[in-house]
Design an enzyme around this catalytic site. Structure first.
Site, short mmCIF file in Angstrom:
data_model
loop_
_atom_site.label_atom_id
_atom_site.label_comp_id
_atom_site.label_asym_id
_atom_site.label_seq_id
_atom_site.Cartn_x
_atom_site.Cartn_y
_atom_site.Cartn_z
N ARG A 121 3.42 -7.83 -1.63
CA ARG A 121 2.30 -7.55 -0.73
C ARG A 121 2.64 -6.37 0.17
O ARG A 121 3.76 -6.29 0.69
CB ARG A 121 1.99 -8.81 0.09
N HIS A 136 -7.57 -0.44 6.77
CA HIS A 136 -8.28 -1.26 7.76
C HIS A 136 -8.06 -0.60 9.11
O HIS A 136 -7.32 0.36 9.23
CB HIS A 136 -7.70 -2.68 7.80
N CYS A 182 -10.37 -1.82 0.97
CA CYS A 182 -9.45 -2.76 0.32
C CYS A 182 -10.14 -3.61 -0.76
O CYS A 182 -10.46 -3.09 -1.82
CB CYS A 182 -8.73 -3.58 1.38
N1 GLN Z 1 -7.41 -9.52 -2.08
C1 GLN Z 1 -7.04 -8.17 -2.18
C2 GLN Z 1 -5.55 -7.90 -2.29
O1 GLN Z 1 -4.73 -8.60 -1.72
C3 GLN Z 1 -7.63 -7.43 -1.01
C4 GLN Z 1 -6.97 -7.67 0.32
C5 GLN Z 1 -7.70 -6.97 1.42
O2 GLN Z 1 -8.89 -6.76 1.33
N2 GLN Z 1 -7.02 -6.68 2.50
O3 GLN Z 1 -5.21 -6.97 -2.97
#
Ligand code: GLN
Length: 239
Positions: free
Chosen positions: A123, A192, A90
């Protein structure tokens, strides 16, 4: 001795991806390979002599700080030139790209993968399953990100999305149902989990690559009840 380097966990540890190092060490032990985990904190100098480097997920500001620190000596790029293996999750994946655009700033990445990340339409949070050409069975994980990642002409996706979103919402953010990117021994993904805990065969691939081998000793592949149980469980989750 195989050295597994966990980079800036205090910055890139928000999503628990630190467990990837433990799974690698465990799988190495099963295969009879000596391995050790080295934690490199934000103020420490990153060595370019490691065999496997791990970067985890983070918030935008923390990932920008980690990237800034790594750009000073470009040690990760030097290690990759020497054949090191990298697994970046990520935010870590976004750091390896050519450009990372957040709501606050535009930052040049490490340029290890030909990808660009920018804020997406919403998101993306939830379970994800992908089919990667490296494995017979699909991999599963959990995604949680606001950034969407576009592949440049030199980038190859890590996998095709079966469920969830990966690099972005197909048809909305203009990303065609793929997750991550791969170049040589550099792997970036949105999974993840930690991804290696859910998909131990991925840990074995990284170990094999670090040893310059195509496969790990047959003993762990053929008799690995744990990996087989995971594969079975993932099949039931995807259905
Ligand atoms: N900050 C990044 C985003 O929201 C990565 C998030 C994450 O590593 N889960 O895209």
């Amino acid at each position: 001795m195989l050295e597994i380097i966990r980079i800036h966990n205090e910055l890139l540890g928000t999503y628990g991806d630190r467990g990837n190092a433990d799974v690698l060490a465990f799988r190495a032990k099963l295969a009879g390979i000596k391995a050790r985990i080295t934690d490199i904190s934000y103020p420490d100098e990153l060595p370019s002599t490691g065999d496997i480097y791990l970067l985890g997920g983070a918030e935008d500001a923390a990932q920008a700080l980690s990237l800034e620190a790594m750009k000073k000596k470009m040690a990760l790029n030097k290690a990759v030139k020497k054949g090191a293996v990298v697994l970046a999750i990520c935010a870590g994946f976004q750091i390896l790209g050519s450009t990372f655009i957040s709501r606050d700033e535009t930052v040049e990445g490490l340029g290890l993968l030909d990808v660009t990340t920018a804020p997406g339409s919403r998101r993306l949070v939830g379970d994800i399953a992908i089919k990667s050409k490296f494995f017979a069975e699909p991999l599963t994980g959990f995604e949680n990100h606001g950034g969407v990642t576009t592949l440049g002409s030199d980038a190859t996706p890590f996998g095709r999305v079966i469920a969830g979103n990966g690099n972005g919402i197909a048809g909305v953010d203009g990303i065609a149902g793929v997750d991550g990117a791969v170049s040589g021994n550099v792997f970036g993904t949105y999974l993840h989990g930690p991804v290696l805990a859910r998909n131990p065969e991925f840990a074995d691939l990284l170990l094999a690559r670090a040893l310059g081998a195509t496969n790990l000793p047959a003993s762990i592949e053929a008799n690995d009840e744990l990996a087989q149980r995971y594969a079975q469980w993932r099949r039931s989750v995807i259905k």
